[in-house]
Design an enzyme around this catalytic site. Structure first.
Site, short mmCIF file in Angstrom:
data_model
loop_
_atom_site.label_atom_id
_atom_site.label_comp_id
_atom_site.label_asym_id
_atom_site.label_seq_id
_atom_site.Cartn_x
_atom_site.Cartn_y
_atom_site.Cartn_z
N LYS A 170 -6.81 -4.75 -3.11
CA LYS A 170 -7.44 -5.40 -1.96
C LYS A 170 -8.43 -4.45 -1.29
CE LYS A 170 -3.59 -4.32 1.21
NZ LYS A 170 -4.30 -3.52 2.18
N GLU A 178 -4.62 -0.73 -1.40
CA GLU A 178 -5.93 -0.78 -0.73
C GLU A 178 -6.88 0.13 -1.51
OE1 GLU A 178 -5.95 0.17 3.46
OE2 GLU A 178 -8.14 0.14 3.56
N VAL A 194 3.33 0.26 4.19
CA VAL A 194 2.60 0.99 5.24
C VAL A 194 1.19 0.46 5.36
CG1 VAL A 194 3.95 3.08 4.85
CG2 VAL A 194 1.83 2.79 3.58
N CYS A 225 -2.09 -2.51 7.70
CA CYS A 225 -2.10 -3.43 6.56
C CYS A 225 -0.88 -4.34 6.50
CB CYS A 225 -2.27 -2.64 5.28
SG CYS A 225 -3.93 -1.91 5.16
N ASP A 264 0.80 -1.25 0.00
CA ASP A 264 0.00 0.00 0.00
C ASP A 264 0.82 1.29 0.00
OD1 ASP A 264 -1.90 -1.93 0.25
OD2 ASP A 264 -2.75 -1.23 2.14
C1 C5J Z 1 -2.97 0.67 5.53
C2 C5J Z 1 -4.65 1.94 6.68
N1 C5J Z 1 -2.48 0.47 4.30
N2 C5J Z 1 -3.83 2.32 7.64
N3 C5J Z 1 -4.22 1.24 5.61
O1 C5J Z 1 -2.33 0.40 6.52
O2 C5J Z 1 -5.83 2.24 6.73
#
Ligand code: C5J
Length: 219
Positions: free
Chosen positions: A126, A69, A154, A159, A21
């Site tokens: 995803k 995401e 991240v 995630c 992500d």
């Molecule tokens: C991820 C989030 N990628 N923090 N998403 O960690 O909402």
């Protein structure tokens, strides 16, 4: 290679680098992450390390998986419980400075240019935090005989950790690059690294980028 809680036996032909992500919506000002009140500079700080590991991994001829995401434009894959949670200035699907937040195909949904995928790399879209939930990731890894996953990206405790736990339950050996991952909350990152490696590596291994890069052929 040197790692915590003990040495990790990298098997490059059976390993994939999974970059979680690294999207403009999380990393850049004006995106979803910032709309939630977060300081995105912590995430931007890992970009040079991620880019260096990615370059070394590609030069070693090993496989790369990127995740993003995001949701379909009609938000049919976004549970209301996810969209309506909290009081962000922008909700998933709303229009912000980088297009509709976390919607597939919008500018903010894209991976940052420094880590953009190239031909032959897998991109997994995803709808959830984990990269195995409602995606073809498991099938694609099995087709290639992948048994080890090396993670960057991240955020560490959301995630990245969710995906690492999903992968561990599916039998993959998982290593997280400690300076190739970041959280908006440094204390959450530290706690995540500790809990993943506790109890003899209950979820997996953690190592600095330099140890991984030193292990790659041609380095
Ligand atoms: C991820 C989030 N990628 N923090 N998403 O960690 O909402």
């Amino acid at each position: 290679m040197k790692a915590l809680p003990f040495e990790f036996a990298l098997d490059l032909p059976r390993a994939a680098l999974v970059i979680i992500d690294m999207q403009r919506d999380f990393v850049e000002p004006g995106g979803f992450g910032e709309s939630l009140g977060n300081d995105v500079t912590r995430l931007q700080a890992i970009l040079p390390t991620c880019a260096a590991v990615l370059a070394a991994w590609r030069a070693a001829g090993a496989w790369v998986v990127h995740t993003r995401e995001g949701h379909l434009p009609d938000l049919s894959d976004c549970p209301p419980a996810k969209r309506l949670r909290g009081r962000p200035s922008l909700r998933i699907g709303d229009t912000g400075p980088m297009g509709r937040v976390l919607v597939i195909g919008e500018p903010g949904h894209a991976i940052v240019p420094e880590l953009a995928p190239v031909d032959g790399e897998l991109v997994i879209d995803k709808p959830g935090k984990g990269a195995f939930h409602a995606t073809p990731l498991q099938a694609r890894l099995q087709e290639r005989g992948i048994t080890q996953l090396v993670f960057m990206g991240v955020t560490t405790e959301v995630c990245v950790q969710t995906t690492m736990r999903e992968a561990n339950d599916r039998g993959y050996e998982c290593l997280l690059v400690e300076d190739g991952t970041a959280s908006y909350f440094p204390e959450f990152k530290a706690a995540t690294l500790a809990m993943l490696t506790a109890q003899g590596g209950i979820v997996g291994w953690v190592a600095p980028a330099a140890e991984l890069v030193a292990e790659l052929p041609g380095r």
